[in-house]
Design an enzyme around this catalytic site. Structure first.
Site, PDB file in Angstrom:
ATOM      1  N   HIS A  66      14.780  98.050 -43.867  1.00  0.00           N
ATOM      2  CA  HIS A  66      14.775  98.866 -45.093  1.00  0.00           C
ATOM      3  C   HIS A  66      13.502  99.690 -45.234  1.00  0.00           C
ATOM      4  O   HIS A  66      13.487 100.668 -45.972  1.00  0.00           O
ATOM      5  CB  HIS A  66      15.049  98.013 -46.345  1.00  0.00           C
ATOM      6  CG  HIS A  66      13.907  97.198 -46.843  1.00  0.00           C
ATOM      7  ND1 HIS A  66      13.729  95.872 -46.509  1.00  0.00           N
ATOM      8  CD2 HIS A  66      12.885  97.521 -47.664  1.00  0.00           C
ATOM      9  CE1 HIS A  66      12.649  95.412 -47.116  1.00  0.00           C
ATOM     10  NE2 HIS A  66      12.108  96.398 -47.830  1.00  0.00           N
TER      11      HIS A  66
ATOM     12  N   ASP B 128      17.587  92.660 -41.522  1.00  0.00           N
ATOM     13  CA  ASP B 128      16.524  93.480 -42.105  1.00  0.00           C
ATOM     14  C   ASP B 128      15.268  93.503 -41.230  1.00  0.00           C
ATOM     15  O   ASP B 128      14.155  93.281 -41.700  1.00  0.00           O
ATOM     16  CB  ASP B 128      16.185  93.010 -43.526  1.00  0.00           C
ATOM     17  CG  ASP B 128      15.409  94.070 -44.306  1.00  0.00           C
ATOM     18  OD1 ASP B 128      15.324  95.236 -43.857  1.00  0.00           O
ATOM     19  OD2 ASP B 128      14.867  93.726 -45.368  1.00  0.00           O
TER      20      ASP B 128
ATOM     21  N   SER C   2       6.642  94.953 -47.936  1.00  0.00           N
ATOM     22  CA  SER C   2       7.794  94.750 -47.059  1.00  0.00           C
ATOM     23  C   SER C   2       7.461  95.122 -45.628  1.00  0.00           C
ATOM     24  O   SER C   2       6.892  96.183 -45.368  1.00  0.00           O
ATOM     25  CB  SER C   2       8.977  95.602 -47.520  1.00  0.00           C
ATOM     26  OG  SER C   2       9.514  95.099 -48.705  1.00  0.00           O
TER      27      SER C   2
END
Length: 176
Positions: A49, A80, A156
């Site tokens: 992402h 992911d 992230s």
């Protein structure tokens, strides 16, 4: 293949300034996230992402020393995860990698998250917490490490480390 490295037994607390050099900031059009080197050849691990559908992303190394372009080699959206590789390597560019720990930590063990929470100017931020639990993700068909180290958008893709600076996972979400 990721070269095997002997797990560190030295507390990360005393060498966090050095450990943060493995982390990078990743920029795509309009957003940013984090990642970390896994090979001295310039391979970087991050979240799918973070890179979205980009084929190339901008990488800024720790302390903003180098700005480079990396190619997105592989993406696994379900898990992911994305694998990147620097397109060019300056001759004197030294990449630091950390050992990867494959065994679980005990609940209550210290952990560190490195990344760029919320703003690009916060690159190289280190937060500390503990392993709170392990949660099974039916969607990803894997176990997730739940910790209480403060993370925010921009963290992230950054490394999650044990108390000795060994990589134990990739940060991908935070909850308030």
């Amino acid at each position: 293949n990721i070269p095997a490295k002997t797990l560190s037994k030295t507390p990360a607390k005393s060498r966090l300034e050095t450990i943060t050099k493995t982390a990078v900031q990743i920029e795509t059009s309009g957003s940013h996230g984090s990642g970390f080197f896994i090979t001295e050849d310039g391979h970087i691990l991050t979240n799918a992402h973070v890179v979205g559908y980009a084929k190339r992303v901008r990488i800024t190394t720790s302390r903003k020393k180098e700005k480079r372009i990396a190619e997105v080699l592989r993406v696994d959206r379900k898990r992911d995860v994305a694998l990147l590789k620097l397109e060019d390597m300056p001759e004197k560019f030294k990449i630091q990698t950390l050992p990867i720990r494959t065994s679980n930590l005990k609940v209550g063990s210290d952990i560190y998250a490195i990344g760029a929470p919320a703003l690009k100017k916060l690159q190289d931020t280190v937060t500390k917490g503990i392993v709170s639990s392990y949660r099974y993700s039916k969607e990803k068909k894997q176990w997730d490490i739940q910790g209480d180290a403060f993370v925010y958008g921009g963290n992230s893709g950054g490394p999650l480390l044990d108390a000795n600076g060994n990589i134990i996972g990739i940060t991908y979400a935070g909850y308030l």
